[in-house]
Design a protein around this motif. Structure first.
Motif, PDB file in Angstrom:
ATOM      1  N   ASP A  40       5.902  -9.892   1.476  1.00  0.00           N
ATOM      2  CA  ASP A  40       7.049 -10.797   1.583  1.00  0.00           C
ATOM      3  C   ASP A  40       8.122 -10.542   0.533  1.00  0.00           C
ATOM      4  N   TYR A  41       7.905  -9.550  -0.338  1.00  0.00           N
ATOM      5  CA  TYR A  41       8.942  -9.175  -1.312  1.00  0.00           C
ATOM      6  C   TYR A  41       9.798  -8.092  -0.666  1.00  0.00           C
ATOM      7  N   SER A  42      11.083  -8.358  -0.527  1.00  0.00           N
ATOM      8  CA  SER A  42      11.945  -7.512   0.310  1.00  0.00           C
ATOM      9  C   SER A  42      11.969  -6.050  -0.143  1.00  0.00           C
ATOM     10  N   LEU A  43      12.040  -5.799  -1.460  1.00  0.00           N
ATOM     11  CA  LEU A  43      12.112  -4.420  -1.931  1.00  0.00           C
ATOM     12  C   LEU A  43      10.798  -3.685  -1.627  1.00  0.00           C
ATOM     13  N   ALA A  44       9.683  -4.381  -1.794  1.00  0.00           N
ATOM     14  CA  ALA A  44       8.384  -3.768  -1.467  1.00  0.00           C
ATOM     15  C   ALA A  44       8.282  -3.512   0.027  1.00  0.00           C
ATOM     16  N   LYS A  45       8.726  -4.462   0.818  1.00  0.00           N
ATOM     17  CA  LYS A  45       8.675  -4.314   2.283  1.00  0.00           C
ATOM     18  C   LYS A  45       9.530  -3.125   2.731  1.00  0.00           C
ATOM     19  N   ASP A  46      10.732  -3.019   2.160  1.00  0.00           N
ATOM     20  CA  ASP A  46      11.614  -1.900   2.511  1.00  0.00           C
ATOM     21  C   ASP A  46      10.983  -0.561   2.116  1.00  0.00           C
ATOM     22  N   THR A  47      10.316  -0.551   0.964  1.00  0.00           N
ATOM     23  CA  THR A  47       9.692   0.697   0.506  1.00  0.00           C
ATOM     24  C   THR A  47       8.561   1.113   1.442  1.00  0.00           C
ATOM     25  N   LEU A  48       7.766   0.147   1.880  1.00  0.00           N
ATOM     26  CA  LEU A  48       6.697   0.465   2.831  1.00  0.00           C
ATOM     27  C   LEU A  48       7.274   0.974   4.148  1.00  0.00           C
ATOM     28  N   MET A 235      -1.831  -7.411  -9.399  1.00  0.00           N
ATOM     29  CA  MET A 235      -1.245  -6.929 -10.658  1.00  0.00           C
ATOM     30  C   MET A 235       0.273  -6.841 -10.592  1.00  0.00           C
ATOM     31  N   GLY A 236       0.826  -6.781  -9.374  1.00  0.00           N
ATOM     32  CA  GLY A 236       2.277  -6.782  -9.240  1.00  0.00           C
ATOM     33  C   GLY A 236       2.941  -5.427  -9.430  1.00  0.00           C
ATOM     34  N   ILE A 237       2.155  -4.341  -9.406  1.00  0.00           N
ATOM     35  CA  ILE A 237       2.770  -3.003  -9.535  1.00  0.00           C
ATOM     36  C   ILE A 237       3.591  -2.713  -8.283  1.00  0.00           C
ATOM     37  N   GLY A 238       2.958  -2.860  -7.110  1.00  0.00           N
ATOM     38  CA  GLY A 238       3.669  -2.746  -5.836  1.00  0.00           C
ATOM     39  C   GLY A 238       4.056  -1.341  -5.437  1.00  0.00           C
ATOM     40  N   PRO A 239       4.589  -1.185  -4.201  1.00  0.00           N
ATOM     41  CA  PRO A 239       4.985   0.136  -3.697  1.00  0.00           C
ATOM     42  C   PRO A 239       6.019   0.792  -4.597  1.00  0.00           C
ATOM     43  N   ALA A 240       5.753   2.027  -5.003  1.00  0.00           N
ATOM     44  CA  ALA A 240       6.644   2.789  -5.892  1.00  0.00           C
ATOM     45  C   ALA A 240       6.842   2.116  -7.245  1.00  0.00           C
ATOM     46  N   GLY A 241       6.056   1.096  -7.546  1.00  0.00           N
ATOM     47  CA  GLY A 241       6.189   0.398  -8.814  1.00  0.00           C
ATOM     48  C   GLY A 241       7.293  -0.639  -8.823  1.00  0.00           C
ATOM     49  N   TYR A 242       7.791  -1.005  -7.621  1.00  0.00           N
ATOM     50  CA  TYR A 242       8.903  -1.952  -7.521  1.00  0.00           C
ATOM     51  C   TYR A 242       8.465  -3.411  -7.554  1.00  0.00           C
ATOM     52  N   GLY A 243       7.153  -3.647  -7.616  1.00  0.00           N
ATOM     53  CA  GLY A 243       6.655  -5.010  -7.561  1.00  0.00           C
ATOM     54  C   GLY A 243       6.181  -5.367  -6.159  1.00  0.00           C
TER      55      GLY A 243
END
Length: 281
Positions: A40-48, A235-243
């Motif tokens: 649900d975090y937009s930057l993570a969603k876009d990265t995926l 941990m909140g690292i997320g895709p590409a480290g964006y959270g």
């Protein structure tokens, strides 16, 4: 006695090298899509979504999913009733890698000497080969190209038995935190426990390429796989480290008996690609 010709092995491994580098395994595709829908975090969603689009494009264009086409590890499971004819098995395997990287226009990344010369072999050989001898007439091949962005993030530790589950867990979490964005998350994490200093790293790597979504047959380890994956995704690292909440797509544990005085642990970190393919001849 079943006979298998070396030329068949070479041709098969050539095709597998190209396949593994250009096609994301279906279980990983499904897992990335599921995490994309849940994120649900937009930057993570876009990265995926970028990762999904990249895999689709690589498959359509028959291009590598990643620019680092890796060093190849090959697992051979061979029945004792199998007779290899037409040459050397070892040479047939290396020739398959050589031809696959040439025909597939895959980047050659191997240097002949690790310290001084560091000259490219220009054919991506030698591959690392592991043999397992079994009964019967089986001949199974697994090809696993792995880039070093994530390989460099893997670690091994000779834990003491008194460290217990808490000690293993702390080490696994430390390795993931240390890897952070450098491992190109979301990661696929293989954890090896037991055996010896050398055996435990093989366990970790085999765990990494297990079918995504499969569980350890021992429900105690299966529960650890679930709990540790959830904690890592918190941990909140997320895709590409964006959270975000997609730091790892899977965490698999493989175990082996060990010595009374030790408890080796290895953590093999892989990026979201986790390239691998397998064929039975």
């Amino acid at each position: 006695m079943r006979e298998i010709n070396c030329q068949l092995i070479t041709t098969t491994i050539k095709d597998m090298c190209i396949q593994a580098n250009c096609h994301l395994p279906s279980d990983l595709q499904q897992r990335i899509t599921a995490f994309h829908q849940a994120e649900d975090y937009s930057l993570a969603k876009d990265t995926l979504q970028v990762l999904i689009d990249n895999a689709t494009l690589a498959k359509e264009k028959r291009m590598p999913i990643c620019q680092d086409t890796g060093m190849v590890t090959i697992y051979i499971t061979i029945g004792q009733e199998v007779h290899i004819v037409g040459g050397s098995l070892e040479q047939a395997i290396q020739q398959g890698v050589r031809e696959g990287y040439e025909e597939g226009y895959l980047r050659k990344s191997i240097v002949s000497d690790p310290v001084f010369d560091r000259k490219n072999t220009f054919d991506n050989t030698p591959a690392v080969i592991h043999y397992t001898l079994v009964e019967g007439e089986r001949f199974d091949i697994q090809v696993v190209p792995k880039g070093f962005g994530s390989e460099n993030m893997s670690q091994v530790k000779m834990c003491k038995p008194s460290d217990g589950i808490e000690g293993i867990q702390a080490f696994v979490y430390d390795v993931v935190k240390s890897a952070g964005p450098n491992a190109c998350p979301p990661m696929v994490i293989g954890v090896g426990i037991g055996g010896t200093f050398d055996k435990v790293t093989q366990l970790a790597k085999k765990a990494m390429i297990r079918t995504i979504g499969s569980n350890h047959p021992d429900e105690r380890y299966a529960l650890l796989e679930k709990q540790w994956l959830e904690a890592i995704n918190g941990m909140g690292i997320g895709p590409a480290g964006y959270g975000g909440k997609t730091t790892a797509l899977a965490l698999h544990i493989e175990t082996f008996p060990t010595h009374i005085a030790g408890m080796p642990v290895a953590v093999s970190i892989c990026c979201h690609v986790a390239r691998h393919t397998e064929v039975s001849l």
